[in-house]
Design a protein around this motif. Sequence first.
Motif, mmCIF file in Angstrom:
data_model
loop_
_atom_site.group_PDB
_atom_site.id
_atom_site.type_symbol
_atom_site.label_atom_id
_atom_site.label_comp_id
_atom_site.label_asym_id
_atom_site.label_seq_id
_atom_site.Cartn_x
_atom_site.Cartn_y
_atom_site.Cartn_z
ATOM 1 N N LEU A 139 58.808 88.805 46.647
ATOM 2 C CA LEU A 139 59.976 88.239 47.326
ATOM 3 C C LEU A 139 60.750 87.324 46.388
ATOM 4 C CD1 LEU A 139 61.589 87.948 49.933
ATOM 5 C CD2 LEU A 139 60.016 86.120 50.622
ATOM 6 N N GLN A 140 60.042 86.570 45.557
ATOM 7 C CA GLN A 140 60.729 85.713 44.592
ATOM 8 C C GLN A 140 61.499 86.543 43.559
ATOM 9 O OE1 GLN A 140 61.045 82.387 44.650
ATOM 10 N NE2 GLN A 140 59.940 82.438 46.598
ATOM 11 N N VAL A 141 60.955 87.691 43.176
ATOM 12 C CA VAL A 141 61.675 88.574 42.249
ATOM 13 C C VAL A 141 62.959 89.089 42.888
ATOM 14 C CG1 VAL A 141 61.584 90.774 41.007
ATOM 15 C CG2 VAL A 141 59.608 89.240 40.979
ATOM 16 N N VAL A 142 62.880 89.461 44.157
ATOM 17 C CA VAL A 142 64.075 89.917 44.876
ATOM 18 C C VAL A 142 65.140 88.825 44.875
ATOM 19 C CG1 VAL A 142 64.989 90.577 47.131
ATOM 20 C CG2 VAL A 142 62.835 91.564 46.316
ATOM 21 N N LYS A 143 64.756 87.612 45.228
ATOM 22 C CA LYS A 143 65.712 86.503 45.298
ATOM 23 C C LYS A 143 66.340 86.219 43.938
ATOM 24 C CE LYS A 143 63.502 84.132 49.209
ATOM 25 N NZ LYS A 143 62.742 82.917 49.637
ATOM 26 N N LYS A 144 65.508 86.219 42.899
ATOM 27 C CA LYS A 144 66.019 85.924 41.557
ATOM 28 C C LYS A 144 66.945 87.025 41.064
ATOM 29 C CE LYS A 144 66.196 83.473 37.792
ATOM 30 N NZ LYS A 144 66.914 82.164 37.791
ATOM 31 N N ALA A 145 66.593 88.270 41.331
ATOM 32 C CA ALA A 145 67.446 89.384 40.899
ATOM 33 C C ALA A 145 68.805 89.331 41.595
ATOM 34 C CB ALA A 145 66.748 90.710 41.179
ATOM 35 N N LEU A 146 68.810 89.028 42.870
ATOM 36 C CA LEU A 146 70.078 88.904 43.591
ATOM 37 C C LEU A 146 70.900 87.736 43.052
ATOM 38 C CD1 LEU A 146 68.829 89.522 47.246
ATOM 39 C CD2 LEU A 146 70.230 91.071 45.867
ATOM 40 N N ALA A 151 64.533 96.284 48.018
ATOM 41 C CA ALA A 151 63.291 95.593 48.357
ATOM 42 C C ALA A 151 62.452 96.531 49.206
ATOM 43 C CB ALA A 151 63.585 94.297 49.109
ATOM 44 N N CYS A 152 61.290 96.898 48.678
ATOM 45 C CA CYS A 152 60.456 97.913 49.318
ATOM 46 C C CYS A 152 59.128 97.301 49.742
ATOM 47 C CB CYS A 152 60.228 99.050 48.322
ATOM 48 S SG CYS A 152 59.151 100.358 48.923
ATOM 49 N N ALA A 153 58.716 97.601 50.974
ATOM 50 C CA ALA A 153 57.444 97.099 51.482
ATOM 51 C C ALA A 153 57.023 97.935 52.681
ATOM 52 C CB ALA A 153 57.565 95.627 51.884
ATOM 53 N N ARG A 154 55.730 97.858 53.002
ATOM 54 C CA ARG A 154 55.252 98.534 54.214
ATOM 55 C C ARG A 154 55.824 97.860 55.461
ATOM 56 N NH1 ARG A 154 50.368 97.960 55.583
ATOM 57 N NH2 ARG A 154 49.855 96.258 54.177
ATOM 58 N N LYS A 155 55.935 96.529 55.427
ATOM 59 C CA LYS A 155 56.466 95.767 56.555
ATOM 60 C C LYS A 155 57.806 95.169 56.145
ATOM 61 C CE LYS A 155 51.838 94.698 58.299
ATOM 62 N NZ LYS A 155 50.872 93.637 58.677
ATOM 63 N N VAL A 156 58.759 96.052 55.977
ATOM 64 C CA VAL A 156 60.053 95.627 55.444
ATOM 65 C C VAL A 156 60.774 94.694 56.414
ATOM 66 C CG1 VAL A 156 61.422 97.554 56.364
ATOM 67 C CG2 VAL A 156 62.030 96.519 54.157
ATOM 68 N N ASN A 157 60.423 94.736 57.694
ATOM 69 C CA ASN A 157 61.056 93.863 58.676
ATOM 70 C C ASN A 157 60.708 92.396 58.440
ATOM 71 O OD1 ASN A 157 58.419 94.967 59.608
ATOM 72 N ND2 ASN A 157 58.672 93.403 61.209
ATOM 73 N N GLU A 158 59.679 92.124 57.631
ATOM 74 C CA GLU A 158 59.305 90.745 57.334
ATOM 75 C C GLU A 158 60.194 90.118 56.262
ATOM 76 O OE1 GLU A 158 55.194 90.563 56.338
ATOM 77 O OE2 GLU A 158 54.507 91.157 58.342
ATOM 78 N N ILE A 159 61.061 90.905 55.642
ATOM 79 C CA ILE A 159 61.946 90.378 54.601
ATOM 80 C C ILE A 159 63.183 89.791 55.284
ATOM 81 C CG2 ILE A 159 63.294 90.911 52.540
ATOM 82 C CD1 ILE A 159 61.389 93.266 52.057
ATOM 83 N N ASP A 160 63.226 88.475 55.358
ATOM 84 C CA ASP A 160 64.297 87.781 56.069
ATOM 85 C C ASP A 160 65.413 87.406 55.094
ATOM 86 O OD1 ASP A 160 65.690 86.599 58.124
ATOM 87 O OD2 ASP A 160 64.587 84.700 58.000
ATOM 88 N N LEU A 161 66.007 88.424 54.499
ATOM 89 C CA LEU A 161 67.098 88.226 53.555
ATOM 90 C C LEU A 161 68.230 89.184 53.881
ATOM 91 C CD1 LEU A 161 65.347 88.031 50.050
ATOM 92 C CD2 LEU A 161 66.385 86.141 51.285
ATOM 93 N N ARG A 162 69.440 88.732 53.689
ATOM 94 C CA ARG A 162 70.602 89.602 53.815
ATOM 95 C C ARG A 162 71.551 89.295 52.668
ATOM 96 N NH1 ARG A 162 67.278 91.159 56.502
ATOM 97 N NH2 ARG A 162 67.273 91.822 58.687
ATOM 98 N N HIS A 163 71.998 90.337 51.990
ATOM 99 C CA HIS A 163 72.881 90.157 50.835
ATOM 100 C C HIS A 163 73.610 91.473 50.609
ATOM 101 C CE1 HIS A 163 74.128 89.468 46.651
ATOM 102 N NE2 HIS A 163 73.854 88.181 46.833
ATOM 103 N N ARG A 164 74.825 91.391 50.117
ATOM 104 C CA ARG A 164 75.615 92.616 49.926
ATOM 105 C C ARG A 164 74.982 93.541 48.888
ATOM 106 N NH1 ARG A 164 78.117 88.509 47.283
ATOM 107 N NH2 ARG A 164 78.683 88.819 45.087
ATOM 108 N N ASN A 165 74.175 92.998 47.970
ATOM 109 C CA ASN A 165 73.536 93.821 46.944
ATOM 110 C C ASN A 165 72.083 94.141 47.265
ATOM 111 O OD1 ASN A 165 75.843 93.900 45.348
ATOM 112 N ND2 ASN A 165 75.255 92.126 44.134
ATOM 113 N N LEU A 166 71.649 93.849 48.483
ATOM 114 C CA LEU A 166 70.251 94.071 48.858
ATOM 115 C C LEU A 166 70.132 95.267 49.794
ATOM 116 C CD1 LEU A 166 67.258 93.209 48.992
ATOM 117 C CD2 LEU A 166 67.888 91.720 50.913
ATOM 118 N N HIS A 167 69.188 96.157 49.469
ATOM 119 C CA HIS A 167 68.870 97.297 50.310
ATOM 120 C C HIS A 167 67.387 97.210 50.679
ATOM 121 C CE1 HIS A 167 72.690 98.870 48.776
ATOM 122 N NE2 HIS A 167 72.227 98.542 47.573
ATOM 123 N N LEU A 168 67.083 97.374 51.936
ATOM 124 C CA LEU A 168 65.708 97.313 52.407
ATOM 125 C C LEU A 168 65.166 98.724 52.605
ATOM 126 C CD1 LEU A 168 66.000 94.438 55.043
ATOM 127 C CD2 LEU A 168 65.417 94.266 52.614
#
Length: 209
Positions: free
Chosen positions: A14-21, A29-46
């Motif tokens: 998650l820290q890598v995602v935030k830093k990259a954005l 951002a890929c995960a088994r429980k992608v709904n747990e990623i509480d981020l929204r950004h124009r360059n972010l795809h879940l």
Amino acid sequence: MRVLVIGASRGTGLQVVKKALEEGHEVTACARKVNEIDLRHRNLHLQRADVLDFFALQRTVPGHDAVVLCLGVLPTFEKVRLFSEGTRNLIDAMHAARIKRLVVVTGVGAGDSRGHGGFLYDRLFQPFVLRTIYEDKNRQEGIIRKSNLEWTIVRPGFLTNGDETCSYQTYTNLNGVVAGKISRADVAHFILDELQNGQYVNETPLVCY
């Protein structure tokens, strides 16, 4: 850069995602429980996917310039296969998609960093509490080394939730080195710097304060 981060729902991923954005990259951002990623950004795809599902990775990997793998499991005495089998699936998917750059987070105690965690960690915690996890991380590192990818295996010291300091040490020669702590935010800083500069391609840097 288009970066795929696997294991992105928490911790270092998650820290890598935030830093990259923050640095202006396009991130999946890929995960088994992608709904747990509480981020929204124009360059972010879940993207929901399990690394043990090759076909899910085959659908997810194409279209990226680099992949960052940050897997984790809770301590267990049962045999662990997530790291090795998931990494094998990912490498196969990267070969199919003709993507070369891979950064993988393992940990101090994997490969030739074993014995560099300090007395309690080396003699008690890793051999007993983390034994099955590090057996599989060793298999994982072997699979990565045998790939023909441009890989970097990052071995953080003891992870904390501290702030990003951008001030840490990086070791490839571990003679006399005992790992210290490092924040997940600083591990993310190192990974993004490595993706841009490629200083440690086909190396296994240990990162800590």
